[in-house]
Design a protein around this motif. Structure first.
Motif, PDB file in Angstrom:
ATOM      1  N   ILE A 132       0.920  -1.312   0.070  1.00  0.00           N
ATOM      2  CA  ILE A 132       0.123   0.089  -0.174  1.00  0.00           C
ATOM      3  C   ILE A 132       0.913   1.294   0.113  1.00  0.00           C
ATOM      4  O   ILE A 132       0.487   2.271  -0.638  1.00  0.00           O
ATOM      5  CB  ILE A 132      -1.039  -0.019   1.253  1.00  0.00           C
ATOM      6  CG1 ILE A 132      -1.904   1.169   1.139  1.00  0.00           C
ATOM      7  CG2 ILE A 132      -0.358  -0.096   2.477  1.00  0.00           C
ATOM      8  CD1 ILE A 132      -2.961   0.897  -0.340  1.00  0.00           C
ATOM      9  N   VAL A 170      -7.394   8.821  -1.521  1.00  0.00           N
ATOM     10  CA  VAL A 170      -7.042   7.808  -0.929  1.00  0.00           C
ATOM     11  C   VAL A 170      -7.154   6.505  -1.779  1.00  0.00           C
ATOM     12  O   VAL A 170      -7.993   6.432  -2.484  1.00  0.00           O
ATOM     13  CB  VAL A 170      -7.859   7.376   0.415  1.00  0.00           C
ATOM     14  CG1 VAL A 170      -7.941   6.250   1.001  1.00  0.00           C
ATOM     15  CG2 VAL A 170      -8.020   8.454   1.498  1.00  0.00           C
ATOM     16  N   CYS A 193      -7.180   2.243  -1.790  1.00  0.00           N
ATOM     17  CA  CYS A 193      -7.397   1.282  -1.042  1.00  0.00           C
ATOM     18  C   CYS A 193      -7.023  -0.285  -1.665  1.00  0.00           C
ATOM     19  O   CYS A 193      -7.723  -0.434  -2.795  1.00  0.00           O
ATOM     20  CB  CYS A 193      -9.045   0.916  -0.626  1.00  0.00           C
ATOM     21  SG  CYS A 193      -9.349   2.314   0.255  1.00  0.00           S
ATOM     22  N   TYR A 253       0.629   3.169   6.996  1.00  0.00           N
ATOM     23  CA  TYR A 253      -0.459   2.517   6.191  1.00  0.00           C
ATOM     24  C   TYR A 253      -1.545   2.480   7.280  1.00  0.00           C
ATOM     25  O   TYR A 253      -1.367   2.790   8.529  1.00  0.00           O
ATOM     26  CB  TYR A 253       0.108   1.127   5.935  1.00  0.00           C
ATOM     27  CG  TYR A 253       0.320   0.170   7.275  1.00  0.00           C
ATOM     28  CD1 TYR A 253      -0.764  -0.426   7.916  1.00  0.00           C
ATOM     29  CD2 TYR A 253       1.522   0.130   7.598  1.00  0.00           C
ATOM     30  CE1 TYR A 253      -0.318  -1.245   8.852  1.00  0.00           C
ATOM     31  CE2 TYR A 253       1.818  -0.531   8.839  1.00  0.00           C
ATOM     32  CZ  TYR A 253       0.995  -1.252   9.318  1.00  0.00           C
ATOM     33  OH  TYR A 253       1.267  -2.081  10.395  1.00  0.00           O
ATOM     34  N   SER A 311      -5.148   0.943   3.187  1.00  0.00           N
ATOM     35  CA  SER A 311      -5.450   2.105   2.516  1.00  0.00           C
ATOM     36  C   SER A 311      -4.180   3.081   3.078  1.00  0.00           C
ATOM     37  O   SER A 311      -3.701   2.904   4.045  1.00  0.00           O
ATOM     38  CB  SER A 311      -6.720   2.744   2.884  1.00  0.00           C
ATOM     39  OG  SER A 311      -6.855   2.726   4.316  1.00  0.00           O
ATOM     40  N   TYR A 312      -4.349   3.988   2.112  1.00  0.00           N
ATOM     41  CA  TYR A 312      -3.318   5.252   2.483  1.00  0.00           C
ATOM     42  C   TYR A 312      -3.589   6.342   1.508  1.00  0.00           C
ATOM     43  O   TYR A 312      -4.348   6.350   0.513  1.00  0.00           O
ATOM     44  CB  TYR A 312      -1.738   4.852   2.132  1.00  0.00           C
ATOM     45  CG  TYR A 312      -0.727   5.727   3.145  1.00  0.00           C
ATOM     46  CD1 TYR A 312      -0.868   5.706   4.545  1.00  0.00           C
ATOM     47  CD2 TYR A 312       0.062   6.427   2.427  1.00  0.00           C
ATOM     48  CE1 TYR A 312      -0.014   6.403   5.261  1.00  0.00           C
ATOM     49  CE2 TYR A 312       0.806   7.184   3.058  1.00  0.00           C
ATOM     50  CZ  TYR A 312       0.966   7.365   4.599  1.00  0.00           C
ATOM     51  OH  TYR A 312       1.783   8.085   5.031  1.00  0.00           O
ATOM     52  N   ILE A 344     -11.290   6.663   5.590  1.00  0.00           N
ATOM     53  CA  ILE A 344     -10.934   7.727   4.659  1.00  0.00           C
ATOM     54  C   ILE A 344      -9.895   8.802   5.266  1.00  0.00           C
ATOM     55  O   ILE A 344      -8.916   9.113   4.996  1.00  0.00           O
ATOM     56  CB  ILE A 344     -12.103   8.090   3.766  1.00  0.00           C
ATOM     57  CG1 ILE A 344     -12.643   6.884   2.860  1.00  0.00           C
ATOM     58  CG2 ILE A 344     -11.560   9.570   2.900  1.00  0.00           C
ATOM     59  CD1 ILE A 344     -14.029   7.217   2.490  1.00  0.00           C
ATOM     60  N   CYS A 391      -7.931  -4.121  -1.237  1.00  0.00           N
ATOM     61  CA  CYS A 391      -8.953  -4.967  -0.976  1.00  0.00           C
ATOM     62  C   CYS A 391      -8.359  -6.479  -0.900  1.00  0.00           C
ATOM     63  O   CYS A 391      -8.241  -7.133  -2.073  1.00  0.00           O
ATOM     64  CB  CYS A 391     -10.382  -5.028  -1.469  1.00  0.00           C
ATOM     65  SG  CYS A 391     -10.801  -3.532  -1.505  1.00  0.00           S
ATOM     66  N   SER A 419      -6.873   7.535   6.889  1.00  0.00           N
ATOM     67  CA  SER A 419      -5.876   7.608   5.796  1.00  0.00           C
ATOM     68  C   SER A 419      -5.205   8.836   5.368  1.00  0.00           C
ATOM     69  O   SER A 419      -3.987   9.226   5.099  1.00  0.00           O
ATOM     70  CB  SER A 419      -6.246   6.838   4.629  1.00  0.00           C
ATOM     71  OG  SER A 419      -6.679   5.412   4.731  1.00  0.00           O
ATOM     72  N   ILE A 463      -9.035  -4.430   4.449  1.00  0.00           N
ATOM     73  CA  ILE A 463      -8.752  -3.091   3.389  1.00  0.00           C
ATOM     74  C   ILE A 463      -7.251  -2.542   4.004  1.00  0.00           C
ATOM     75  O   ILE A 463      -7.190  -2.181   5.192  1.00  0.00           O
ATOM     76  CB  ILE A 463      -9.803  -2.239   3.346  1.00  0.00           C
ATOM     77  CG1 ILE A 463     -11.031  -3.002   2.869  1.00  0.00           C
ATOM     78  CG2 ILE A 463      -9.489  -1.142   2.272  1.00  0.00           C
ATOM     79  CD1 ILE A 463     -12.073  -2.138   2.720  1.00  0.00           C
TER      80      ILE A 463
END
Length: 861
Positions: free
Chosen positions: A105, A225, A227, A191, A211-212, A181, A229, A184, A209
């Motif tokens: 990520i 953002v 993601c 991360y 995300s970043y 969201i 999965c 992130s 998930i």
């Protein structure tokens, strides 16, 4: 300690021993023997037979308790090892996998094309260029998931939570209010990881998930953002299937830190079911849906500082079935090897002492019957002679049954312990090869994905690279290597194999050099972004003249897929493989025996030619030969085996597993196939020379051809070395036990071993072996003495073991030849045997008068 049906057992067995059918069977059998001994003791007193059983009965009861306790503990330990291992592997493998995701990520969030798309969206959302970038980025996402097949969707959002692009066109989400969201966008971590329900994936109960935020490379402000999965259920199913391939009873689950089931191998345990995991105990008993389960809970060991979200591995097995399972490991060791293993570090002192105690009880019973027969033979006037003879026969028969039960139960303990360690070694080997395959799967993915980096492809399309271009490529390589720390270096080279840039600052001297290793030419010949090459595991100047794997892929032009050069990633093999092997070896709280085992145990990776790839043993370095049985190298893909071997004068439980690949890596469609084997050798003890049991200590039965002869000589037999000897029963007072090393006086020719008190007088103990022409025994522990009546005096003959009482016809007795009497002056006759086996000893009858004469001569000398 706790009590179970009259026997003292370890507290750990409380609550589970009732389900151990094997223990129950032996408890019943031994209880019947206890009743029999009590009954025989009473009959002995009524028959006025001088056979005191009280001490033997006491030792029998103590040994029974010890035996049942040890058998129960070993059955329990076997189950704990087996299922705690599965619980540990389940969580550790998952955590290792997720650790790689934390790097993914971080890298994809800085991808040039992702940044460019969000910047275009921010500045001109309605432009035609945006549509072109959108399709290009979707293609990039498809290529990413084709390589990193652990993801099922990639979602890109703006800073308001609007979905601006996603790979899965069937996922019905356009806008999200998920807190991840904002997390992130503002986190200070590298991360964000979430496992729960998310409106980003509304059709899934729980989603994992990563995300970043995506930021502008120019000013660093947040653009959106991204993601990734993760295929959580798919990955769990794969882990569970591997753990349960040989087990139909266990249920493997993962729990979150609150004890809620987040993944299960069986619909018998529902998702979101709650348990109270016991991390302070090696096992627990849990009642779930009306069924009692034997449960093992383990937390992750972590991987390179990453411990995930506090998840636990949790394995459940129906308690009523767990101890009735048949081992998949066959134990069929030669007697000499089994004896050698028994003396080693595998068995604790209590188990080692069981055969010794059983043997002691048997010797006492033999002596008791022997003395009873001597008493019966010399007391002809007794009206109870017939009763006594029958009673002694029954005592002997009961002793044989007892011995049989002890031998079987001891053998079961031995098999349980050895099977457990063998199964463990095989499980560890399978884990070691699985870890390697999973790790190298990521390396095959990395080289192919990084070859698609837009910065590389656009800059290398130029006619000539400027210093600034090289610096930009090198900057990207530095960033990649900071996220993916398993590489010693990452190298970008042109179509001539000339190095353009490297990630390792200490390897800057490589820039401008032309790489000539075979993998370079192969990489430059690749025409597909899905293809990759791997070097042989050989020494390379790119890894400090040490052996390693180098994974490589071609870098293609964006417009026409023309080959522009390649990327080679140098795996940091030495520490990485060593860490993999060390991770599978047992660790944690160990007892003394386990510590000894671990000190000499080791794990190895080899290729099909037995060449070592990595080893935890300092004796075996990369490139050395592991000269072990060829049987292991006949395994098929994914197959495992185990057996006890003697290797370099040590006994080991050896588990071996052959690589099966992971997902598409080394799968049937993958052009890359290399045979790799993982070995785990658990130390069982030093090799010992087989001790040849003297013929005298083996049960010997002389086959007489007496027909209707009259039996008029009763012999009391015994063994000294390889000699089978006898005295007339009426010349024997009794057999006694001596439990010590007696003080030895005199020089090498002194025939007297020592003295003890017998019936109020001093009894000289004579080295019988010297009377038979042998040398004086050195440091002999005297345990068995036959007391001989010579006129009104007594003399003690030191013997090795007692034999049978025998009725012999006079016509079977022959005088010895001169060749025997020349060195063996106390034996004057032999008992003929019909046996055709020349190895069987002849029964030699000692002449008491000659014995007295020899002793008198010796005393005078």
């Amino acid at each position: 300690m706790s009590y179970y049906k009259g026997f003292e057992v370890d507290d750990r067995l409380y609550g589970v021993i009732r389900h151990m059918n094997g223990v129950e069977k032996y408890r019943d059998d031994l209880h019947k023997q206890q009743v029999a001994w009590d009954y025989l003791s009473v009959l002995g007193q009524l028959a006025k037979l001088d056979t005191e059983l009280s001490q033997t009965r006491k030792e029998f009861t103590q040994l029974t308790g010890t035996l049942l306790n040890q058998l129960g503990l070993e059955l329990l330990n076997k189950s704990v090892r087996q299922y705690a291992f599965k619980a540990q592997v389940a969580i550790n493998i998952m955590i290792r996998n997720l650790f790689e995701r934390t790097a993914d990520i971080g890298f994809i969030a800085t991808d040039d094309d992702v940044c460019a798309y969000l910047k275009q969206l921010e500045s001109d959302p309605d432009s035609e260029v945006l549509n072109e970038k959108r399709q290009y980025l979707l293609d990039r996402f498809e290529q990413y998931v084709a390589k990193y097949s652990v993801y099922h969707n990639i979602i890109l959002l703006d800073t308001q939570g609007n979905v601006v692009l996603q790979l899965d066109q069937h996922n019905p989400v356009t806008q999200s209010k998920d807190p991840l969201i904002m997390e992130s966008l503002h986190t200070e971590n590298a991360y964000v990881e979430n496992f729960r329900y998310s409106d980003l994936l509304p059709n899934e109960q729980n989603s994992l998930i990563y995300s970043y935020r995506v930021v502008s490379p120019e000013d660093g402000h947040a653009l959106g953002v991204i993601c990734l999965c993760f295929k959580f259920k798919n990955e769990c199913d794969g882990i569970f299937a591997g753990l349960l391939s040989d087990d139909q009873l266990a249920i493997v689950t993962l729990l979150n830190k609150e004890g809620k089931v987040i993944a299960s191998s069986s619909d018998k345990v529902a998702l979101n079911a709650r348990f109270k995991p016991e991390l302070s105990q090696d096992y627990s008993v849990v009642n779930y849906e009306g069924v009692e389960y034997f449960c093992c809970t383990r937390q992750t060991d972590g991987f390179q500082g990453y411990h995930g979200s506090g998840w636990l591995g949790f394995v459940m097995v129906p308690l009523r079935k767990i101890f009735g399972q048949q081992s998949n490991v066959a134990i069929d060791l030669p007697a000499a090897l089994l004896d050698s293993v028994m003396q080693g570090a595998l068995f604790n002192a209590e188990i080692k002492n069981i055969p010794v105690s059983a043997s002691q009880i048997q010797r006492e019973l033999n002596r008791l019957v022997w003395n009873g027969n001597v008493q019966q033979a010399t007391d002809k006037s007794s009206s109870d002679a017939v009763v006594s003879k029958v009673l002694l026969s029954e005592i002997k028969h009961t002793g044989v049954l007892t011995k049989h039960i002890f031998e079987n139960s001891i053998a079961d303990i031995q098999k349980t312990v050895i099977a457990s360690v063998l199964q463990g070694s095989m499980n560890m080997a399978a884990l070691a090869i699985d870890i390697m395959d999973r790790n190298l799967y990521e390396r095959a993915n990395d080289c192919r994905w990084w070859a698609l980096t837009t910065t590389f492809r656009s800059l290398m399309s130029k006619q000539a690279l400027q210093t600034q271009d090289v610096g930009e490529i090198q900057s990207v390589l530095h960033y990649i290597n900071s996220l993916y720390t398993v590489y010693g270096n990452i190298i970008v080279f042109d179509t001539q194999g000339r190095v353009i840039a490297v990630s390792n600052p200490q390897e800057q001297s490589l820039q401008g050099q032309v790489l000539t290793e075979p993998w370079v030419r192969k990489a430059l010949a690749l025409r597909s972004a899905q293809d990759y090459v791997v070097s042989d595991f050989v020494t390379t100047p790119l890894y400090n003249a040490l052996p390693s794997y180098i994974y490589a892929a071609a870098i293609h032009a964006i417009e026409d897929e023309k080959v522009l050069g390649g990327i080679g990633i140098v795996f940091d093999a030495a520490p990485q493989f060593l860490a993999m092997l060390q991770d599978v070896l047992p660790h944690g709280k160990l007892d003394r025996e386990q510590e000894v085992q671990l000190d000499y145990s080791f794990a190895v990776y080899t290729d099909a030619d037995k060449s070592v790839i990595a080893s935890t043993h300092k004796r075996f370095s990369a490139g050395d030969l592991l000269d072990i049985s060829d049987d292991f190298f006949a395994l098929t893909h994914g197959q495992s085996m185990c057996k006890v071997v003697t290797f370099h004068h040590k006994n080991y439980a050896v588990g071996c597993s052959k690589s099966a690949g992971y997902r598409e890596y080394k799968g049937t469609a993958d052009h890359y196939q290399q045979e790799v084997f993982a070995f785990v050798l658990i130390y069982l003890g030093e090799e010992t020379q087989a001790v040849q049991q003297p013929a005298s200590l083996k049960p010997v039965y002389v086959q007489h051809s007496m027909h209707n002869s009259i039996y008029n000589l009763q012999l009391a037999t015994f063994y000294v070395g390889n000699n089978w000897l006898a005295l007339s029963a009426n010349q024997v007072a009794s057999a006694i036990q001596v439990d010590t090393h007696l003080p030895i006086s005199g020089g090498e020719q002194d025939i007297v071993a020592g003295y003890l008190m017998y019936r109020g007088n001093s009894l000289a103990l004579v080295h019988t072996s010297m009377l038979l022409g042998g040398a004086k025994p050195v440091n002999q522990k005297i345990t068995e003495v036959v007391v001989v009546k010579i006129d009104s005096e007594y003399i003690g003959l030191v013997v090795d073991a007692l034999g049978e009482m025998m009725d012999v016809a006079m016509e079977q007795i022959r005088p010895v030849g001169t060749e025997i009497s020349a060195y063996n002056q106390i034996v004057k006759s032999l008992v003929l045997s019909s046996s055709q086996n020349p190895q069987e000893p002849m029964l030699q009858i000692i002449d008491v008068e000659q014995l007295s004469y020899c002793l008198q001569e010796t005393a005078e000398a």
